[in-house]
Design a protein around this motif. Sequence first.
Motif: not given
Length: 313
Positions: A308, A97, A107, A305, A310, A301-303, A110-112
Motif C-alpha cells: 500500500t 504475510e 510502502g 502494508r 503511502d 490490512p496489517d499484512k 511494516s512499522d512505517g
Amino acid sequence: MTTPSEPGAAIDPSLSAIMSERRQLINLAYRLLGSLAEAEDVVQETYARWYAMSPQRQEAIESVGGWLTTVASRICLDLLGSARVRRERYVGEWIPEPLPDRTEWAGGRSDGIAADPADRVTLDESVNMAFLVVLEAMTPAERVTFILHDVFCHSFAEVAEIVGRSPAACRQLASSARRRIRAAQPPAAPAARSAGIVREFKQAWEAKDIGALVSLLDPEATAIADGGGRASTTLRPIEGGEQIVRALLEITGRIPDQTLLERTVNGQPGLVAQRDGVTVTVIAFDIAGDRIKHIWAIRNPDKLRPWTADPQH
C-alpha cells in the motif's frame, strides 16, 4: 573525536560487519515466521542483544554473522513456540504475510519506516505461498532445522547448537520436513504457464464466466481468506471448484468497483485487488498442471502494508 558524519571520520568496522548481515537475517526470520513484521522485530531484538554486550565480549566473538544468525534463530524458535497459541486466538484463518516483487514494493517496512533495499526478502522457491503454508504445519524445531540446513546450508552440528538437539536428531527433523514438503507440493507448473492460468482466471472472473472459472479450478480446490478480524472474509476455507466460483461471483456483486491487477506474489504469479487505487486484497495461487489447487486471499490490512503506497508520497 570524530563521528561518522564528519569528513574523514572512520567507519566502525564492527558496525559495518553487523549491518552487512541485516538482509540475511531478514530473509532467515521471514522464512521461519512467515511474517515480515515479526521478522523485522526479531532482527531489531538481535541487534539490541549485540549492543547490550560489552566491547570485550563483542571482540571475543569469532564470527559476527554466525552469532547474529544463532541469536535470531533462537528468538524465532521461541516465537514459533508461542505462535500456535496466538494463532488459536486469531480471527479466522491465518495465512503468511504476502510479499511483492522488489520492483513493486510500495510502502516500506511494516512499522512505517521507509524500506531499505537491503531489508527486502529474496524471492525464491522457499518463500512461495504454498511452501510457507506447509512450513506452518511443522513443529518449531522441525521448521527451524529445515530452513537453516536445507535453505541456508548450515551444518547439522551448527543447527544442533541452535535448536538444542543432537546433530542426529536434527538430521531426522530435516528428513521429516522434506517428506512433508514432498507430500504437500506436487510438481509446480512452469512460471510462464502459471502466469497464463492466473491471467485466464482474472479475465474469467472479470467477465463472470462461470464455465471458464470452473475449468481453471481443480474440482477439489480450496480457497482460504485471511482478514484477521480487520476485513470481512469467509472465516472457513471454501472447498470445491464450484463453491469457490459462487463465492467469487458473490464478491463481484458485493464489491463491483474493485480492480484486479496481475502482480508477483512471493515470487509467483498472483493478483491484487484494488479499490480507489489502494490494495485491499492480495491473492496467491498454487497451480499444478493446468489447474488451480489452492487460492489464498490476504485482506488483513496489517499484512498488506508493503503493498500500500503511502498517500503522502
